[in-house]
Design a protein around this motif. Structure first.
Motif, mmCIF file in Angstrom:
data_model
loop_
_atom_site.group_PDB
_atom_site.id
_atom_site.type_symbol
_atom_site.label_atom_id
_atom_site.label_comp_id
_atom_site.label_asym_id
_atom_site.label_seq_id
_atom_site.Cartn_x
_atom_site.Cartn_y
_atom_site.Cartn_z
ATOM 1 N N SER A 124 -42.925 -15.999 -35.577
ATOM 2 C CA SER A 124 -42.386 -14.454 -35.192
ATOM 3 C C SER A 124 -42.801 -13.020 -35.698
ATOM 4 C CB SER A 124 -40.688 -14.190 -35.689
ATOM 5 O OG SER A 124 -39.924 -13.547 -34.972
ATOM 6 N N ALA A 125 -43.953 -12.254 -34.946
ATOM 7 C CA ALA A 125 -44.859 -11.351 -35.729
ATOM 8 C C ALA A 125 -44.406 -9.837 -34.548
ATOM 9 C CB ALA A 125 -46.005 -11.852 -35.225
ATOM 10 N N GLY A 126 -43.524 -9.962 -33.677
ATOM 11 C CA GLY A 126 -43.043 -8.763 -33.293
ATOM 12 C C GLY A 126 -41.570 -9.003 -31.903
ATOM 13 N N LEU A 127 -41.894 -7.736 -31.515
ATOM 14 C CA LEU A 127 -41.040 -8.013 -29.875
ATOM 15 C C LEU A 127 -41.843 -8.487 -29.043
ATOM 16 C CD1 LEU A 127 -37.994 -7.786 -28.104
ATOM 17 C CD2 LEU A 127 -39.111 -5.181 -28.021
ATOM 18 N N GLU A 128 -42.718 -8.055 -28.774
ATOM 19 C CA GLU A 128 -43.671 -8.857 -27.200
ATOM 20 C C GLU A 128 -44.545 -9.934 -27.710
ATOM 21 O OE1 GLU A 128 -46.689 -7.396 -24.090
ATOM 22 O OE2 GLU A 128 -44.233 -7.277 -24.861
ATOM 23 N N ASP A 129 -44.577 -10.065 -29.362
ATOM 24 C CA ASP A 129 -45.024 -11.514 -29.755
ATOM 25 C C ASP A 129 -44.279 -12.781 -29.585
ATOM 26 O OD1 ASP A 129 -46.844 -13.602 -31.210
ATOM 27 O OD2 ASP A 129 -44.906 -13.612 -32.483
ATOM 28 N N ASN A 130 -42.802 -12.249 -29.509
ATOM 29 C CA ASN A 130 -42.504 -13.356 -29.371
ATOM 30 C C ASN A 130 -41.547 -13.512 -27.941
ATOM 31 O OD1 ASN A 130 -41.295 -14.040 -31.944
ATOM 32 N ND2 ASN A 130 -39.048 -14.102 -32.359
ATOM 33 N N THR A 131 -41.935 -13.128 -26.718
ATOM 34 C CA THR A 131 -41.816 -13.002 -25.651
ATOM 35 C C THR A 131 -42.855 -14.060 -25.450
ATOM 36 O OG1 THR A 131 -41.261 -10.978 -25.506
ATOM 37 C CG2 THR A 131 -42.016 -11.744 -23.236
ATOM 38 N N GLY A 132 -42.076 -15.156 -24.448
ATOM 39 C CA GLY A 132 -42.882 -16.863 -23.802
ATOM 40 C C GLY A 132 -43.939 -15.815 -23.842
ATOM 41 N N ALA A 133 -44.980 -16.895 -23.876
ATOM 42 C CA ALA A 133 -46.417 -17.149 -23.202
ATOM 43 C C ALA A 133 -45.657 -17.101 -21.436
ATOM 44 C CB ALA A 133 -47.338 -18.176 -23.624
ATOM 45 N N ALA A 134 -44.953 -17.333 -21.026
ATOM 46 C CA ALA A 134 -44.693 -17.465 -19.812
ATOM 47 C C ALA A 134 -43.861 -16.238 -19.136
ATOM 48 C CB ALA A 134 -43.994 -18.980 -19.128
ATOM 49 N N ASP A 135 -43.838 -15.107 -20.018
ATOM 50 C CA ASP A 135 -42.284 -14.518 -19.453
ATOM 51 C C ASP A 135 -43.101 -12.899 -20.415
ATOM 52 O OD1 ASP A 135 -40.684 -16.073 -19.056
ATOM 53 O OD2 ASP A 135 -39.812 -16.005 -21.553
ATOM 54 N N THR A 136 -44.011 -13.044 -20.434
ATOM 55 C CA THR A 136 -44.961 -12.008 -20.314
ATOM 56 C C THR A 136 -44.820 -10.953 -18.729
ATOM 57 O OG1 THR A 136 -47.325 -12.781 -20.238
ATOM 58 C CG2 THR A 136 -46.739 -12.574 -22.378
ATOM 59 N N MET A 137 -45.028 -9.517 -19.324
ATOM 60 C CA MET A 137 -44.724 -8.966 -18.243
ATOM 61 C C MET A 137 -46.471 -8.563 -17.527
ATOM 62 S SD MET A 137 -43.709 -5.240 -17.295
ATOM 63 C CE MET A 137 -41.933 -5.199 -19.239
ATOM 64 N N PHE A 138 -47.656 -8.897 -18.429
ATOM 65 C CA PHE A 138 -48.613 -8.988 -17.638
ATOM 66 C C PHE A 138 -49.204 -9.954 -18.507
ATOM 67 C CE2 PHE A 138 -47.362 -4.605 -18.433
ATOM 68 C CZ PHE A 138 -47.673 -4.315 -17.062
ATOM 69 N N LEU A 139 -50.750 -10.785 -17.286
ATOM 70 C CA LEU A 139 -51.412 -11.303 -17.572
ATOM 71 C C LEU A 139 -51.334 -11.539 -19.102
ATOM 72 C CD1 LEU A 139 -51.924 -11.143 -14.873
ATOM 73 C CD2 LEU A 139 -54.465 -11.821 -15.143
ATOM 74 N N GLU A 140 -51.434 -10.985 -19.937
ATOM 75 C CA GLU A 140 -51.899 -10.523 -21.793
ATOM 76 C C GLU A 140 -50.793 -10.287 -22.305
ATOM 77 O OE1 GLU A 140 -53.787 -13.266 -22.599
ATOM 78 O OE2 GLU A 140 -54.265 -13.688 -20.541
ATOM 79 N N ARG A 141 -50.449 -9.795 -23.373
ATOM 80 C CA ARG A 141 -50.025 -9.019 -23.906
ATOM 81 C C ARG A 141 -50.747 -7.824 -24.593
ATOM 82 N NH1 ARG A 141 -48.585 -14.480 -26.459
ATOM 83 N NH2 ARG A 141 -46.478 -15.044 -26.730
ATOM 84 N N ASN A 142 -50.059 -6.788 -24.919
ATOM 85 C CA ASN A 142 -50.779 -5.261 -25.703
ATOM 86 C C ASN A 142 -51.293 -5.937 -26.589
ATOM 87 O OD1 ASN A 142 -49.305 -4.082 -28.026
ATOM 88 N ND2 ASN A 142 -47.559 -5.082 -25.976
ATOM 89 N N SER A 143 -52.868 -5.146 -26.141
ATOM 90 C CA SER A 143 -53.938 -5.448 -28.036
ATOM 91 C C SER A 143 -52.935 -4.641 -29.244
ATOM 92 C CB SER A 143 -55.329 -4.044 -27.125
ATOM 93 O OG SER A 143 -56.220 -5.103 -26.271
ATOM 94 N N PRO A 144 -52.744 -4.036 -29.365
ATOM 95 C CA PRO A 144 -52.224 -3.864 -30.875
ATOM 96 C C PRO A 144 -50.657 -4.697 -30.625
ATOM 97 C CG PRO A 144 -52.134 -1.950 -29.128
ATOM 98 C CD PRO A 144 -52.266 -2.700 -28.320
ATOM 99 N N SER A 145 -49.907 -5.302 -30.059
ATOM 100 C CA SER A 145 -48.928 -6.643 -30.944
ATOM 101 C C SER A 145 -50.057 -7.763 -30.240
ATOM 102 C CB SER A 145 -48.107 -6.483 -30.083
ATOM 103 O OG SER A 145 -48.135 -6.276 -28.240
ATOM 104 N N ASP A 146 -51.159 -7.814 -30.089
ATOM 105 C CA ASP A 146 -51.711 -9.355 -29.817
ATOM 106 C C ASP A 146 -52.502 -9.477 -31.605
ATOM 107 O OD1 ASP A 146 -52.335 -11.684 -28.724
ATOM 108 O OD2 ASP A 146 -54.527 -11.247 -28.340
#
Length: 494
Positions: free
Chosen positions: A184-206
């Motif tokens: 676990s490395a953050g709120l966006e990071d812990n959002t599952g790969a199938a549950d992200t709002m967009f195709l990829e996580r945002n660059s700062p959190s990624d």
């Protein structure tokens, strides 16, 4: 009374399938003298005790047979198996994501050097094709083995272990995990790969997650999941798919988040995370071997098969690396908003001061059909909305529809100077990347998902003019660009 009890026990044993042996009828003999009453009672009590013991054995055999028999279940589209007592389970899990993308670049981009992405490749990419098994053994132990067959784009490793770990869950709300997993490395990071709002996580959190986390990262960690509190602390090494390191990287990262407010309509989450790499991976043997690390991230779309990253710190010979971030997420009925800020630092070997970078993002969505994003206590993050009516042309509904927007900015410049001047001593011209994304998501049911998104990407970066005959290179030219992308993801997940 004893004779009546013997008769009842015989009938019960017959119902259990036990064989009751009866002696053959003896030849007639002269009747013996009547036995004393006490002797008859003792003999019948022996029969009762034997039958009770046999009845108990039959009961135990039935319990063992029932406990050993497997049960087949189906949750959504996920097949599962379990023992009757629930102490042994196994579920099949899968994710399939096919991305189709088109990069729209200007004529100016064609004049850039190859490293700056003059011609990003449009096409398709199986972003993830994962198949795995998850479950528990002996009640208190759990496991997850997951392999990713996808990654045909240039930014991923084709075919690799996504997760392979065991976990002890015998302490209330606490788990101890060891193996390969995404810590676990953050709120966006812990959002599952199938549950992200967009195709990829945002660059700062990624970028933050991949310094010492990300899929396939080896480590040992402790995870706490309370009613409104989530915490994790993990000691990590390299990713399973990493290569070229002599001594593996060693780092500590953690996250603490709280569901600070919750009712039927509203949920508010605050989350903080931090990473400290106290030993960067060696490239070769010996104390003087370089310990190189590069901070970079693709432009929130991974269809390009060259793996080009438009902003990058370049390779830094580092003594240590650190990162921290603050994020928040708020859901009110069918509206959802999330934002975060991240800071990064690299202490280069022999340098008097660290190099510092940062990034931030803000994103929001509205589920047009009225559903809301679900909060997951197990991850301390939010998941996809579940359609109240599945899509069906035969008298059904239209599933769930969601519109979303995001802006992110990742700044990898440090003392970069200005155009028209040489790079200051110790400065880094990694570039600044700002991305505006608009998306439309359709959830026909809880298993399928389709995401259509548009991006505008603006990269501001100073580079170098190539040297001409008799002249040195001048590091003051612009190697940034402004481009648009259009992409579609088709996803199945269970």
């Amino acid at each position: 009374a004893q004779k009546s009890e013997i008769g009842s026990l015989r009938k019960a044993l017959v119902r259990k399938g036990a064989k009751i042996e009866t002696a053959a009828t003896p030849a007639p003999v002269a009747p013996p003298a009547p036995a004393p009453l006490e002797s008859k009672v003792a003999d019948q009590q022996v029969q009762i005790d034997a039958m009770v013991a046999k009845f108990d054995a039959a009961q135990n055999d039935a319990k063992i047979t029932k406990a050993d028999s497997a049960r087949l279940g189906m949750s959504g589209a996920r097949p599962s198996f379990s023992s009757a007592d629930g102490r042994f389970t196994m579920a099949i899990r899968a994710i399939g994501q096919l991305d189709t993308g088109y990069y729209m670049q200007s004529a100016k981009a064609n004049t850039l050097a190859a490293a700056n992405g003059p011609d990003l490749s449009s096409g398709t990419n199986f972003r993830r094709v994962q198949l795995g098994f998850q479950g528990k053994v002996f009640g208190d132990w759990s496991y997850f083995f997951n392999y990713d067959f996808g990654g045909s784009g240039g930014t991923e490793t084709p075919g690799h272990i996504q997760s392979a770990y065991i976990e002890y869950d015998g302490i209330s709300n606490l788990a101890v995990r060891i193996g390969a997993f995404a810590p676990s490395a953050g709120l966006e990071d812990n959002t599952g790969a199938a549950d992200t709002m967009f195709l990829e996580r945002n660059s700062p959190s990624d970028l933050a997650r991949n310094i010492a986390g990300g899929d396939g990262r080896t480590g040992i960690g402790v995870i706490y999941t309370g009613d409104g509190l989530y915490g994790a602390l993990t000691l990590t090494g390299d990713k399973v798919q990493d290569s070229g390191a002599f001594d593996e990287q060693q780092a500590l990262l953690g996250r603490l988040s709280g569901l600070v407010y919750s009712d039927n309509d509203t949920k508010l989450v605050l989350s903080g995370n931090g990473t400290y790499v106290f030993r960067v991976a060696d490239t070769a043997a010996g104390p003087g071997a370089a310990r190189n690390i590069t901070l970079s991230d693709p432009p929130e779309l991974t269809v390009d098969n060259t793996g080009t990253k438009l902003v990058s710190s370049g390779s830094l010979n580092a003594e240590n690396v650190w990162e921290w971030g603050l994020e928040s997420g708020a859901q009110w009925r069918s509206l959802y908003g999330q934002a975060g800020y991240f800071a990064y630092g690299v202490g280069q070997r022999g340098a008097s001061a660290a190099d510092n970078f940062d990034g931030w993002y803000a994103q929001a969505s509205w589920v047009l059909t009225g559903e809301s994003r679900d909060y997951s206590r197990a991850s301390g993050a939010f998941a996809n909305p579940k359609p109240s009516e599945n899509f069906s042309l035969d008298g059904g509904g239209w599933g769930a529809w969601e519109i979303a927007a995001r802006y992110s900015d990742l700044d990898l410049n440090d003392n970069a100077g200005v155009a028209g001047t040489n790079l200051p001593t110790g400065g880094i011209r990694g570039g600044d990347q700002g991305i505006t994304t608009i998306g439309l998501n359709w959830y026909p049911n809880s298993v399928l998902k389709f995401e259509l998104q548009y991006q505008n990407i603006v990269v501001s970066r100073l580079g170098a003019i190539p040297a001409t005959s008799g002249h040195a290179a001048i590091t003051n030219t612009s190697v940034g660009q402004n481009l648009d992308t259009l992409a579609l993801r088709s996803q199945i997940s269970f």
